[in-house]
Design a protein around this motif. Sequence first.
Motif, short mmCIF file in Angstrom:
data_model
loop_
_atom_site.label_atom_id
_atom_site.label_comp_id
_atom_site.label_asym_id
_atom_site.label_seq_id
_atom_site.Cartn_x
_atom_site.Cartn_y
_atom_site.Cartn_z
N ILE A 128 -7.02 26.71 33.38
CA ILE A 128 -5.36 27.16 33.09
C ILE A 128 -4.70 26.10 33.59
O ILE A 128 -3.63 25.55 33.12
CB ILE A 128 -5.07 28.63 33.31
N PHE A 129 -4.92 25.89 34.77
CA PHE A 129 -4.07 24.96 35.86
C PHE A 129 -4.19 23.48 35.35
O PHE A 129 -3.17 22.83 35.08
CB PHE A 129 -4.77 25.01 37.32
N PHE A 130 -5.35 22.98 34.91
CA PHE A 130 -5.44 21.58 34.47
C PHE A 130 -4.65 21.56 33.15
O PHE A 130 -3.89 20.45 32.88
CB PHE A 130 -7.10 21.39 34.24
N ASN A 131 -4.86 22.43 32.20
CA ASN A 131 -4.29 22.30 31.04
C ASN A 131 -2.75 22.52 30.92
O ASN A 131 -2.07 22.08 30.20
CB ASN A 131 -4.87 23.32 30.19
N ILE A 132 -2.18 23.34 32.10
CA ILE A 132 -0.75 23.29 32.16
C ILE A 132 -0.23 21.85 32.24
O ILE A 132 0.88 21.37 32.07
CB ILE A 132 -0.21 24.53 32.95
N PHE A 133 -0.82 21.17 33.20
CA PHE A 133 -0.26 19.82 33.73
C PHE A 133 -0.70 18.57 33.05
O PHE A 133 -0.03 17.57 33.20
CB PHE A 133 -0.68 19.79 35.18
N VAL A 134 -1.88 18.61 32.26
CA VAL A 134 -2.44 17.26 31.66
C VAL A 134 -2.30 17.22 30.45
O VAL A 134 -3.08 18.28 29.94
CB VAL A 134 -3.72 17.01 32.56
N ARG A 135 -1.58 16.52 29.74
CA ARG A 135 -1.27 16.27 28.26
C ARG A 135 -2.66 16.28 27.84
O ARG A 135 -3.47 15.33 28.18
CB ARG A 135 -0.44 15.52 27.76
N GLN A 136 -3.04 16.76 26.43
CA GLN A 136 -4.01 16.53 25.70
C GLN A 136 -3.69 16.34 24.41
O GLN A 136 -3.13 17.42 23.58
CB GLN A 136 -5.18 17.62 25.78
N TYR A 137 -3.78 15.20 23.63
CA TYR A 137 -3.17 15.02 22.23
C TYR A 137 -4.49 15.49 21.36
O TYR A 137 -5.34 14.97 21.57
CB TYR A 137 -2.95 13.56 22.19
#
Lengths: 204, 184
Positions: A128-137
């Motif tokens: 959850i933490f990683f996906n909140i802060f790092v964009r994934q296109y």
Amino acid sequence: MFHPLTTWSIGPLTLSVELLFLLLALMTGFFAVSRYLKWKGTEQQEEIMDKMTIAVIAGVAVFKFWPFVLQPSLLSDLRNIIYFSGGPWAVPAAMAAAFLIIIIYFFRKQWPADIWEALLGGVLISLIFFNIFVRQYGAVSPFNTGFSLEGVTVHPVNFYYAWLYFLSFLGALVFFKKEAVTGKSVYFIISIVAVYLLMMPFHV
Amino acid sequence: MLVVKRVVFGLMAVSAVLFLWMGQEQQLFEEGREGPLSYAQPGHDAPDFEAQTFDDQSFALAEAKGEKGVVLYFWTSWCPYCQASSEAIEKAHQEYGDGVALIGINASHQDRLSEAEQFISRNSLTFTNIIDENGSVSERYYVPPVPATVFINKDGVITYRKTGALTYAELEREIQALRQGEDS
């Protein structure tokens, strides 16, 4: 939210956003495991966290030295120890080493089954933490909302993941009693797989 | 507590239905679309560029992409990690140069041209090396950090990206993956 390929340079040192948030996510997950065990009132909480630290360090060491396992001739120049890390199968090998250490301690020290539930919960918190802060296109989207890439709307995949993992974690807290152990661990595994399957169409 | 359970269950059910519907819409949408967008991450089409080589030849990625797999290797002369990786890239060029194009890109806006030329001759690099004088190629590929290596398949899609020094074993594995993709 940060672009994954962005890097910050301080003199000769360069730090990538992806790596920074990967480390922060790992630390958040680690903290979550510790809090969770405390909340459950696990007696060996301190010892478990000490051994988990050893497991993490072992995993990092395997990742760092993996190139020398695959290509021992690199050791002929000791400067290569600074230069090389990772490579083919380095991540699975590092994870396997860390997991093996936890398994060994689990049986030797007769840890409670709580640790699996805590570990899986920690993994979910890290994700959850990683996906909140790092964009994934993601793939090009037929909808109007999402990230803009070269003027085209693409799926904000990291947001989708963060939301679904958050719901999964919330479900574990709401639908299971504090004492439940096996059921919660199975639920975590099923929800991680289900989220992955739901997200498949949106990846490039 | 029962209300909270109902709300959470409702959110989960609505989210699952929403994502399933979106997935179905996505599949219908993709049936009439061509390939991925151009972006410097795996899964996307590799951004095209044109530049001059150190031998004063012109190079266009768009032309190289359709023929065989391409490996773009970004380097600078002052970077010790690049020194270590360049040997592996040169070895791979000698071994696999016929099947895969190994292209070095000097991030010249972060380097001195004379020192880059010395780096090429000192390391006896025989693969094609490009001068990225104004940094436009590096910018499109989010470089620095150097070295950065980008593997592109015959269809022009990025299959793997590595930041940091590269061993020959890693290079060989990715090149073989590119070639297997061509055979299938």
